[in-house]
Write a protein that holds these residues in place. Structure first.
Motif, PDB file in Angstrom:
ATOM      1  N   ASN A  10     -20.675  13.492  13.239  1.00 46.01           N
ATOM      2  CA  ASN A  10     -20.495  14.940  13.223  1.00 46.01           C
ATOM      3  C   ASN A  10     -19.730  15.363  11.961  1.00 46.01           C
ATOM      4  O   ASN A  10     -18.578  14.985  11.768  1.00 46.01           O
ATOM      5  CB  ASN A  10     -19.730  15.379  14.474  1.00 46.01           C
ATOM      6  CG  ASN A  10     -19.739  16.883  14.643  1.00 46.01           C
ATOM      7  OD1 ASN A  10     -19.138  17.606  13.865  1.00 46.01           O
ATOM      8  ND2 ASN A  10     -20.439  17.344  15.669  1.00 46.01           N
ATOM      9  N   GLU A  11     -20.380  16.112  11.105  1.00 45.93           N
ATOM     10  CA  GLU A  11     -19.770  16.536   9.849  1.00 45.93           C
ATOM     11  C   GLU A  11     -19.064  17.878   9.966  1.00 45.93           C
ATOM     12  O   GLU A  11     -18.263  18.231   9.093  1.00 45.93           O
ATOM     13  CB  GLU A  11     -20.839  16.595   8.745  1.00 45.93           C
ATOM     14  CG  GLU A  11     -21.485  15.254   8.439  1.00 45.93           C
ATOM     15  CD  GLU A  11     -22.473  15.340   7.299  1.00 45.93           C
ATOM     16  OE1 GLU A  11     -22.655  16.462   6.765  1.00 45.93           O
ATOM     17  OE2 GLU A  11     -23.057  14.300   6.931  1.00 45.93           O
ATOM     18  N   GLU A  12     -19.349  18.616  11.017  1.00 46.78           N
ATOM     19  CA  GLU A  12     -18.771  19.957  11.152  1.00 46.78           C
ATOM     20  C   GLU A  12     -17.341  19.911  11.672  1.00 46.78           C
ATOM     21  O   GLU A  12     -16.473  20.635  11.163  1.00 46.78           O
ATOM     22  CB  GLU A  12     -19.636  20.793  12.094  1.00 46.78           C
ATOM     23  CG  GLU A  12     -19.112  22.207  12.301  1.00 46.78           C
ATOM     24  CD  GLU A  12     -19.993  23.014  13.237  1.00 46.78           C
ATOM     25  OE1 GLU A  12     -19.658  24.192  13.500  1.00 46.78           O
ATOM     26  OE2 GLU A  12     -21.010  22.464  13.709  1.00 46.78           O
ATOM     27  N   HIS A  13     -17.098  19.065  12.652  1.00 46.72           N
ATOM     28  CA  HIS A  13     -15.782  19.015  13.287  1.00 46.72           C
ATOM     29  C   HIS A  13     -15.063  17.729  12.861  1.00 46.72           C
ATOM     30  O   HIS A  13     -15.336  16.651  13.386  1.00 46.72           O
ATOM     31  CB  HIS A  13     -15.918  19.088  14.806  1.00 46.72           C
ATOM     32  CG  HIS A  13     -16.587  20.330  15.290  1.00 46.72           C
ATOM     33  ND1 HIS A  13     -15.987  21.572  15.248  1.00 46.72           N
ATOM     34  CD2 HIS A  13     -17.824  20.532  15.818  1.00 46.72           C
ATOM     35  CE1 HIS A  13     -16.801  22.492  15.732  1.00 46.72           C
ATOM     36  NE2 HIS A  13     -17.926  21.875  16.079  1.00 46.72           N
ATOM     37  N   ARG A  14     -14.145  17.871  11.938  1.00 48.14           N
ATOM     38  CA  ARG A  14     -13.511  16.692  11.351  1.00 48.14           C
ATOM     39  C   ARG A  14     -12.628  15.927  12.344  1.00 48.14           C
ATOM     40  O   ARG A  14     -12.485  14.715  12.234  1.00 48.14           O
ATOM     41  CB  ARG A  14     -12.710  17.086  10.117  1.00 48.14           C
ATOM     42  CG  ARG A  14     -11.564  18.045  10.366  1.00 48.14           C
ATOM     43  CD  ARG A  14     -10.999  18.587   9.069  1.00 48.14           C
ATOM     44  NE  ARG A  14     -11.976  19.484   8.444  1.00 48.14           N
ATOM     45  CZ  ARG A  14     -11.756  20.104   7.271  1.00 48.14           C
ATOM     46  NH1 ARG A  14     -10.599  19.906   6.637  1.00 48.14           N
ATOM     47  NH2 ARG A  14     -12.662  20.909   6.758  1.00 48.14           N
ATOM     48  N   TYR A  15     -12.046  16.632  13.334  1.00 48.90           N
ATOM     49  CA  TYR A  15     -11.207  15.929  14.306  1.00 48.90           C
ATOM     50  C   TYR A  15     -12.054  15.181  15.335  1.00 48.90           C
ATOM     51  O   TYR A  15     -11.622  14.172  15.879  1.00 48.90           O
ATOM     52  CB  TYR A  15     -10.242  16.904  14.989  1.00 48.90           C
ATOM     53  CG  TYR A  15      -9.238  17.466  14.013  1.00 48.90           C
ATOM     54  CD1 TYR A  15      -8.142  16.705  13.611  1.00 48.90           C
ATOM     55  CD2 TYR A  15      -9.409  18.727  13.457  1.00 48.90           C
ATOM     56  CE1 TYR A  15      -7.225  17.199  12.688  1.00 48.90           C
ATOM     57  CE2 TYR A  15      -8.510  19.234  12.538  1.00 48.90           C
ATOM     58  CZ  TYR A  15      -7.413  18.464  12.150  1.00 48.90           C
ATOM     59  OH  TYR A  15      -6.515  18.951  11.222  1.00 48.90           O
ATOM     60  N   LEU A  16     -13.254  15.664  15.579  1.00 48.55           N
ATOM     61  CA  LEU A  16     -14.192  14.928  16.426  1.00 48.55           C
ATOM     62  C   LEU A  16     -14.598  13.634  15.731  1.00 48.55           C
ATOM     63  O   LEU A  16     -14.648  12.560  16.350  1.00 48.55           O
ATOM     64  CB  LEU A  16     -15.417  15.790  16.722  1.00 48.55           C
ATOM     65  CG  LEU A  16     -16.445  15.216  17.703  1.00 48.55           C
ATOM     66  CD1 LEU A  16     -15.834  15.050  19.094  1.00 48.55           C
ATOM     67  CD2 LEU A  16     -17.690  16.111  17.767  1.00 48.55           C
ATOM     68  N   ARG A  17     -14.862  13.721  14.442  1.00 52.15           N
ATOM     69  CA  ARG A  17     -15.176  12.521  13.663  1.00 52.15           C
ATOM     70  C   ARG A  17     -13.983  11.565  13.648  1.00 52.15           C
ATOM     71  O   ARG A  17     -14.158  10.346  13.791  1.00 52.15           O
ATOM     72  CB  ARG A  17     -15.564  12.908  12.238  1.00 52.15           C
ATOM     73  CG  ARG A  17     -15.616  11.741  11.264  1.00 52.15           C
ATOM     74  CD  ARG A  17     -16.179  12.138   9.925  1.00 52.15           C
ATOM     75  NE  ARG A  17     -17.637  12.233   9.986  1.00 52.15           N
ATOM     76  CZ  ARG A  17     -18.404  12.460   8.920  1.00 52.15           C
ATOM     77  NH1 ARG A  17     -17.869  12.623   7.726  1.00 52.15           N
ATOM     78  NH2 ARG A  17     -19.714  12.530   9.053  1.00 52.15           N
ATOM     79  N   ALA A  18     -12.792  12.108  13.469  1.00 50.43           N
ATOM     80  CA  ALA A  18     -11.591  11.265  13.417  1.00 50.43           C
ATOM     81  C   ALA A  18     -11.382  10.523  14.736  1.00 50.43           C
ATOM     82  O   ALA A  18     -11.043   9.334  14.744  1.00 50.43           O
ATOM     83  CB  ALA A  18     -10.371  12.112  13.082  1.00 50.43           C
ATOM     84  N   LEU A  19     -11.589  11.207  15.865  1.00 54.60           N
ATOM     85  CA  LEU A  19     -11.403  10.557  17.163  1.00 54.60           C
ATOM     86  C   LEU A  19     -12.448   9.467  17.380  1.00 54.60           C
ATOM     87  O   LEU A  19     -12.128   8.371  17.855  1.00 54.60           O
ATOM     88  CB  LEU A  19     -11.474  11.591  18.285  1.00 54.60           C
ATOM     89  CG  LEU A  19     -11.223  11.049  19.695  1.00 54.60           C
ATOM     90  CD1 LEU A  19      -9.799  10.501  19.820  1.00 54.60           C
ATOM     91  CD2 LEU A  19     -11.454  12.133  20.750  1.00 54.60           C
TER      92      LEU A  19
END
Length: 218
Positions: free
Chosen positions: A148-157
């Motif tokens: 997911n490139e839109e939500h950086r905290y989703l990617r981080a998790l």
């Protein structure tokens, strides 16, 4: 019996132990540092994993221990940190009954990463990471988080979860390409202090720990 006497197994592919014996001649539980050979090449010393071990405990009990942790990934989080998460209001109010879909909704609400701060207060990021370890989402879901490139905290998790639980090949396959993503995210330092970092993925790949959790070796 001498202190800090190493006990090793002849088979080099088996888990290796360093067993510390108390100088007190009375029977005492042993503190066992287990280095995983296959699944999680990390060290763990939580009380609940090693309580009840005695000098008569066979070394190959580690095989059963590794199986239990593989089935209960939340043990990757130190017991004291888990306890602080369970006591937090965010865990009780925002993490109850989450599914893979509602977990996404919670994650996109995040505005910072970190482990604990202040007097061992867990961040929402750490609470959701523990929830993922409990839920053990399938690989497709985790890769979806990472992609997911839109939500950086989703990617981080998603990246954090994969770094904790994934095989070395998967970690390199999915996380190394993200080392070029230097978009800044907020990291909590204290009650009132935050900092911006564009190197969260790099930390996952190069550091020994992140967000107050020891990272497995890859």
């Amino acid at each position: 019996m001498a202190e800090n006497r190493p006990e090793t197994m002849a088979n080099s592919t088996a888990p290796r132990f360093v067993v510390s014996y108390s100088a007190n001649p009375q029977p005492q539980p042993l503190v066992v540092k287990l280095k995983w050979s296959n699944i999680y090449e990390s060290e763990s010393e939580t009380e609940e994993q090693f309580s009840g071990l005695t000098a008569e405990t066979p070394v190959d009990w580690a095989v059963e221990l590794r199986r239990r942790i593989a089935a209960n990934l939340q043990w990757l989080v130190e017991k004291t940190v888990r306890s602080s998460i369970y006591r937090s209001s965010y865990w009780r109010e925002r993490c109850f009954g989450l599914t893979a879909e509602t977990l996404v909704g919670r994650t996109v609400e995040l505005d910072h990463v970190s482990g604990t701060y202040g007097r061992s207060r867990p961040t929402p990021f750490l609470c959701l990471a523990l929830k993922m370890l409990q839920m053990q989402p399938d690989r497709e879901t985790v890769v979806g988080f990472i992609s997911n490139e839109e939500h950086r905290y989703l990617r981080a998790l998603g990246a954090f979860y994969l770094r904790l639980t994934g095989a070395g090949a998967d970690v390199r396959r999915y996380l190394e390409p993200l080392s070029n993503d230097h978009r800044e995210i907020r990291e909590r330092i204290s009650d009132e202090e935050f900092m911006l970092t564009g190197y969260f993925i790099d930390e996952l790949l190069t550091q020994d720990s992140c967000c107050d959790i020891v990272l497995p070796r890859i």
